[in-house]
Design a protein around this motif. Sequence first.
Motif, short mmCIF file in Angstrom:
data_model
loop_
_atom_site.label_atom_id
_atom_site.label_comp_id
_atom_site.label_asym_id
_atom_site.label_seq_id
_atom_site.Cartn_x
_atom_site.Cartn_y
_atom_site.Cartn_z
N ILE A 86 42.11 15.04 -17.13
CA ILE A 86 41.65 16.43 -17.13
C ILE A 86 40.27 16.51 -16.47
N ARG A 87 40.14 17.45 -15.56
CA ARG A 87 38.85 17.67 -14.90
C ARG A 87 38.57 19.15 -14.81
N LEU A 88 37.30 19.53 -15.00
CA LEU A 88 36.90 20.91 -14.78
C LEU A 88 36.82 21.11 -13.27
N ALA A 89 36.88 22.37 -12.83
CA ALA A 89 36.98 22.65 -11.39
C ALA A 89 35.88 21.96 -10.58
N ASP A 90 34.66 21.84 -11.16
CA ASP A 90 33.56 21.28 -10.37
C ASP A 90 33.29 19.79 -10.65
N ASN A 91 34.20 19.12 -11.34
CA ASN A 91 34.01 17.69 -11.65
C ASN A 91 34.57 16.78 -10.56
N SER A 92 34.05 15.54 -10.51
CA SER A 92 34.65 14.52 -9.64
C SER A 92 35.88 13.94 -10.36
N SER A 93 36.85 13.40 -9.60
CA SER A 93 38.05 12.80 -10.23
C SER A 93 37.78 11.40 -10.76
N ASP A 94 36.66 10.77 -10.33
CA ASP A 94 36.36 9.38 -10.69
C ASP A 94 37.57 8.49 -10.31
N ASP A 95 38.02 7.64 -11.27
CA ASP A 95 39.13 6.73 -10.97
C ASP A 95 40.50 7.38 -11.22
N ILE A 147 33.34 15.79 -20.72
CA ILE A 147 32.58 16.22 -21.90
C ILE A 147 31.39 15.29 -22.13
N THR A 148 31.65 13.98 -22.20
CA THR A 148 30.58 13.06 -22.62
C THR A 148 29.43 13.01 -21.62
N LYS A 149 29.71 13.29 -20.34
CA LYS A 149 28.65 13.24 -19.34
C LYS A 149 28.13 14.63 -18.98
N SER A 150 28.56 15.65 -19.70
CA SER A 150 28.07 17.00 -19.37
C SER A 150 26.68 17.20 -20.00
N GLU A 151 25.97 18.21 -19.52
CA GLU A 151 24.61 18.44 -20.03
C GLU A 151 24.61 18.88 -21.48
N ASN A 152 25.64 19.61 -21.87
CA ASN A 152 25.77 20.06 -23.27
C ASN A 152 27.19 19.73 -23.74
N PRO A 153 27.41 18.48 -24.18
CA PRO A 153 28.77 18.03 -24.51
C PRO A 153 29.47 18.90 -25.55
#
Length: 231
Positions: free
Chosen positions: A180-189, A213-219
């Motif tokens: 799951i990714r938010l529209a502005d997130n990177s896909s990572d692996d 979530i864990t890497k967002s500014e306000n998880p």
Amino acid sequence: MNKTIVALDFSTREQVLDFLKGFDEPIYVKIGMELTYGCGLDIVREVKEMGHHIFLDLKLHDIPNTVKGGMKNLAKLGVDIVNLHCAGGIEMMKAAMEGLNEGAQDGKRPLCIGVTILTSTSQEIMNNELGIPGTVLERVVQYAKNAKEAGLDGVVCSVHEAKAIHEACGNDFLTVTPGIRLADNSSDDQKRVATPAYAKEQGCDHIVVGRSITKSENPQQTYWDIEAMMR
Ligand code: C5P
């Protein structure tokens, strides 16, 4: 029950406690191999005592007798969901269910779901590197049918396969979807990704969300925003 399961992909107890202290009500968390190998199963007991629901994501895959014994001990932890790799086959999955039933606490066994094709695997990797023919969708649905035959409660798959799995195995058969990714997130692996809104549209029962979530500014805010998108 919350639809969003947050992947606690941390290595230390301190990181987990720091993350969870921002939540004043129970949430659904996933404890995987990073945290378990870093802290041992005590962290599972501690998070459970805090009242959170736990998906223990250890992805068992071994001979049937070994998986049965492992699942029997995992059931004793009283977690809500455990999992294994469907690639271990129907006999292994049936043995897992026997182990879970034997280890069930107060007559309640954890739900068991099978990992189909990892969401970090693309069609190209599956065909050319792993030598598995056909489409990802075909393999995922085949694995889901095997899991159902073995008595599992559902599968882990990508959002893109959830609808076909419900059609093949029924709407009560759980689909739990990482990637799951938010529209502005990177896909990572991750390769087979989708947004929470699309997961809801496809009828996914639970989404697993880690880094978004864990890497967002306000998880905490991000968790509840995503949970709201799933309802
Ligand atoms: O950070 P991210 O949202 O990609 O984390 C996804 C989580 O879901 C990780 O903990 C990963 O181990 C897990 N997972 C997955 N794909 C599967 C099964 C589990 O990404 N098929």
